[in-house]
Enzyme design. Structure first.
Site, PDB file in Angstrom:
ATOM      1  N   SER A 108       0.812  -1.123  -0.030  1.00 20.57           N
ATOM      2  CA  SER A 108      -0.044  -0.032   0.019  1.00 20.57           C
ATOM      3  C   SER A 108       0.896   1.123   0.130  1.00 20.57           C
ATOM      4  O   SER A 108       2.167   1.181  -0.071  1.00 20.57           O
ATOM      5  CB  SER A 108      -0.901   0.088   1.265  1.00 20.57           C
ATOM      6  N   LYS A 109       0.173   2.320  -0.153  1.00 18.45           N
ATOM      7  CA  LYS A 109       1.037   3.724   0.019  1.00 18.45           C
ATOM      8  C   LYS A 109       1.874   3.669   0.978  1.00 18.45           C
ATOM      9  O   LYS A 109       3.138   4.144   0.852  1.00 18.45           O
ATOM     10  CB  LYS A 109      -0.022   4.776  -0.140  1.00 18.45           C
TER      11      LYS A 109
END
Ligand code: GLU
Length: 475
Positions: free
Chosen positions: A244-245
């Protein structure tokens, strides 16, 4: 041997991410290693998910890392007539059918299937429509999609990484090939283009593996020979969850903004799922081209390790010419307003040389070197104290250093000349730390920095004197 041809086929639905860039890189390396061609094909037929500016970020990202496509870029949106023609062919040959069901009906069918414990598939009710019924609906301009008839049985293929892969066709939905807006879905356009463009190897992320049986069925229906498939491992976060980010799944250009070097990104990405089989870790693009092979690509997920990236980036920073590094550092110093006036290149160069070995990203220059540019620094006065020094002792030491500095002529204000003088002072007080720690903090305002004399030499006599005064004033 037939020509090797690979392609990178991104859908312009957002930024070019690190996983996408790795797919592009593997395709590029494989093609170049085999004296083949590497094509860029923009799969922009999903108009609902199309994102303005996305193509530009893909092109800028690829250019930044030095991945150059052969031939012209292909945009699928300009080829809709071709896909339509093939969809019609499949329909005429009873390998596909028109489906007039509305979204509401489809949702209901799916719900019912799930209730019965079946896979959430379409129930093929439109396959039962008579020729007349179909013509009637077309006449009435009822919107329809074209669906692929998934045959009974199993679909098997050999993947270059996963070896023998088998899917039970029962699990596969009658895939929509052509949407009601006349655009093809990914599956149809992808297969047609891979065939027409003579793609020999499809190297793509593992998430596309469930799509491959649908593609194989299409190849069979068309009577075309499928390309070789290689599904490369997912990129995972250190805890093995989806990247994820938070774990670094940012756009490629964001890495650029943060001061990563393209050579480091390439080197790092190559190792996300591949390694040369020995302990070498630093590879240029050219070396990667020479070494890369699909059979050394791993099956299991590849962990995205930010520390590793930082380490590799640091290695590449050390290899840069000072001039180049200065050029890269200046925009960061300007952006953070550390440089507001005319740039003193010589001054920046001295700082860059001093910090080079500590930088993991070019942007670290801001945090590590702000004190070289600031007039005033803020720090806790207790930071000036070495171990259990008290205020009085600290003040005495700083005053003594100040006195020593004032006696040193400007031209002798160098590390070399200052060192023996301060060392003999330290010998008098019996502890190097008592002299060098307070001096370092007075000059840098930081807990960690390069040595005080390296800093002093760059700051110069006048600035050092001012900073010592400021420190004394605080006590
Ligand atoms: N357009 C697909 C994507 O966005 C391509 C997948 C493939 O390589 O077949 O990744």
């Amino acid at each position: 041997m037939p020509t090797i041809k690979t392609r990178f086929a991104p859908s312009p639905t957002g930024d070019l991410h690190i996983g996408g860039l790795r797919t592009a890189l593997y395709n590029y390396l494989f093609a170049k290693k085999n004296n083949g061609k590497f094509i860029l094909r923009i799969e922009d037929t999903d108009r609902a998910r199309f994102k303005e500016g996305s193509v530009e970020t893909i092109l800028t990202g690829l250019k930044w890392v030095g991945i150059k496509a052969d031939g012209k870029i292909v945009y699928q949106s300009s080829r809709t007539d071709i896909y339509k023609k093939y969809a019609e062919q499949l329909t005429a040959e009873n390998k596909a059918y028109r489906c007039f069901c509305s979204v509401e009906i489809l949702n209901k069918i799916r719900e019912e299937q799930v209730k019965k414990g079946n896979p959430a598939k379409y129930d093929r009710r439109c396959l039962e429509l008579s020729k007349e019924e179909i013509e009637e609906k077309i006449k009435k301009n009822n919107p329809y999609v074209v669906r692929l008839i998934i045959p009974d049985g199993k679909t098997k293929f050999k993947d270059l990484i996963r070896e023998n892969v088998e899917f039970n066709n029962k699990e596969i939905d009658d895939q929509v090939l052509l949407k009601s807006d006349g655009y093809p879905t990914y599956h149809l356009a992808n297969v047609i283009d891979d065939h027409l463009m003579k793609i020999s190897h499809v190297i793509r992320a593992e998430e596309w593996l469930p799509s491959t049986p649908k593609h194989i069925i299409l190849y069979e229906y068309f009577g075309w020979k499928p390309p070789e498939f290689a599904h490369i491992p997912m990129v995972l976060a250190p805890d093995k969850s989806k990247l994820s980010k938070r774990h670094g799944a940012m756009g490629v250009l964001e890495f650029k903004n943060q001061g990563y070097l393209p050579e480091a990104i390439i080197n790092f990405l190559a190792f996300l799922g591949w390694n040369p089989g020995d302990n070498r870790e630093i590879f240029s693009m050219q070396e990667l081209i020479e070494e890369f092979s699909i059979d050394k690509v791993q099956k299991g997920g590849a962990i995205f390790n930010m520390e590793k990236l930082n380490w590799i980036n640091g290695q590449y920073i050390r290899r840069l010419d000072t001039d180049k590094l200065v050029e890269l550092c200046i925009p960061y110093l300007k952006k953070t307003k550390l440089i507001t006036t005319k740039i003193n290149k010589e001054y920046v160069e001295k700082i860059v040389v001093l910090q080079k070995d500590r930088l993991k990203k070019v942007s670290d220059i801001i945090e590590f070197s702000d004190f070289f540019f600031k007039e005033k620094m803020e720090y806790d006065k207790d930071l000036l104290k070495w171990k259990n020094m008290d205020d009085r002792e600290l003040k005495n030491i700083l005053e003594k250093i100040s006195e020593i500095f004032s006696g040193v002529p400007e031209k002798d204000f160098t590390k070399e000349k200052l060192e023996p003088i301060l060392k003999s002072e330290a010998a008098k007080v019996g502890d190097n730390g008592k002299v060098f720690w307070p001096l370092r903090v007075a000059l840098s305002g930081k807990k960690a920095s390069p040595g005080p004399l390296e800093i002093a030499e760059i700051l110069g006599k006048e600035m050092c004197t001012r900073r010592l005064k400021m420190a004394i004033k605080q006590i």
